[in-house]
Design a protein around this motif. Structure first.
Motif, mmCIF file in Angstrom:
data_model
loop_
_atom_site.group_PDB
_atom_site.id
_atom_site.type_symbol
_atom_site.label_atom_id
_atom_site.label_comp_id
_atom_site.label_asym_id
_atom_site.label_seq_id
_atom_site.Cartn_x
_atom_site.Cartn_y
_atom_site.Cartn_z
ATOM 1 N N VAL A 115 0.729 -1.273 -0.024
ATOM 2 C CA VAL A 115 0.004 0.041 0.016
ATOM 3 C C VAL A 115 0.763 1.287 -0.068
ATOM 4 O O VAL A 115 0.646 2.140 -0.719
ATOM 5 N N SER B 243 2.130 1.797 -3.398
ATOM 6 C CA SER B 243 1.282 2.196 -4.273
ATOM 7 C C SER B 243 0.634 3.549 -4.038
ATOM 8 O O SER B 243 0.435 4.347 -4.937
ATOM 9 N N HIS B 244 0.524 4.046 -2.827
ATOM 10 C CA HIS B 244 -0.295 5.064 -2.199
ATOM 11 C C HIS B 244 0.507 6.187 -1.625
ATOM 12 O O HIS B 244 -0.013 7.367 -1.321
ATOM 13 N N GLY C 109 -1.181 8.231 1.982
ATOM 14 C CA GLY C 109 -2.401 7.494 1.321
ATOM 15 C C GLY C 109 -2.483 5.898 1.844
ATOM 16 O O GLY C 109 -3.473 5.330 1.502
ATOM 17 N N ARG D 77 -7.096 0.600 3.810
ATOM 18 C CA ARG D 77 -6.303 0.190 2.732
ATOM 19 C C ARG D 77 -5.480 -1.078 3.017
ATOM 20 O O ARG D 77 -5.362 -2.136 2.314
#
Length: 210
Positions: free
Chosen positions: A20, A23-24, A28, A33
């Motif tokens: 995560v 990716s973010h 994020g 998530r």
């Protein structure tokens, strides 16, 4: 359905957090998530971790542990050059094997510097200290300590530069060619540096009566 132990769930959440964050980004990487990535409910994440900070602390340990594994897997009985190249190749291969690990590593160090001041430096210092120790074990007495310190810095710089290039372009075939280039650069630097440093003189025992 068998209940999954909390320790295993923590490992699931750590691996999910790596994906995560990659990716973010840190901002994020919400707990929701991370729980979804781990295929777990949010309540289980909060059961395992009191806060996201606690989870990130374990992600830090996971990242530093991966570096320790690479360093410790190098053979301390080989030459200094062989040990340095084994470590460099190991770190670069770790990056190629997992772009998510690479991205998360850089994200975490930057986040730690912003949020916790010296904590990001401490993680980097720990890796460098382990690196120096492994190199020193492979060096003979003719290699001066400053050369070991410089070699650790050069090796880390080559690995970090490779990591940024790999994140930018993501071309595995080019990355493998660059791994060979980086190892050649390290070997050429070491040959030049050790040739420029006089060997440390060995202390001779004084003859009796002299």
């Amino acid at each position: 359905m068998a209940r999954i132990p909390a320790a295993q769930r923590r490992q699931d959440f750590i691996r999910a957090a790596v994906e995560v964050i990659a990716s973010h980004g840190i901002d994020g990487a919400t707990t929701r998530r991370i729980a979804e990535q781990a295929e777990a409910n949010l309540a289980m994440l909060h059961y395992c971790y009191d806060s996201k900070e606690d989870l990130f602390a374990d992600v830090f340990e996971y990242v530093t542990g991966k570096y320790r594994e690479v360093i410790e897997d190098s053979d301390p009985h080989t030459t200094l050059s062989e040990t340095g190249q084994a470590i460099l190749r190991g770190v670069m291969q770790c990056y190629v094997d997992s772009p998510s690990f690479t991205a998360t590593t850089f994200e975490l160090v930057n986040w730690a510097r912003r949020q916790h001041g010296d904590r990001g430096i401490a993680v980097y210092d720990q890796a460098l200290e382990s690196l120096r120790k492994a190199l020193q074990e492979s060096a003979d007495n003719s290699v001066a300590p400053p050369v070991i310190d410089e070699m650790a810095y050069v090796l880390a710089t080559l690995a970090d530069g490779f990591g940024v290039n790999w994140l930018t372009y993501g071309d595995a075939s080019v990355a493998r060619e660059q791994m060979d280039v980086n190892c050649a650069v390290l070997d050429a630097w070491l040959s030049s540096r050790t040739a420029a440093v006089p060997a440390k003189p060995t202390r001779r025992k004084r003859a009796a009566g002299v």
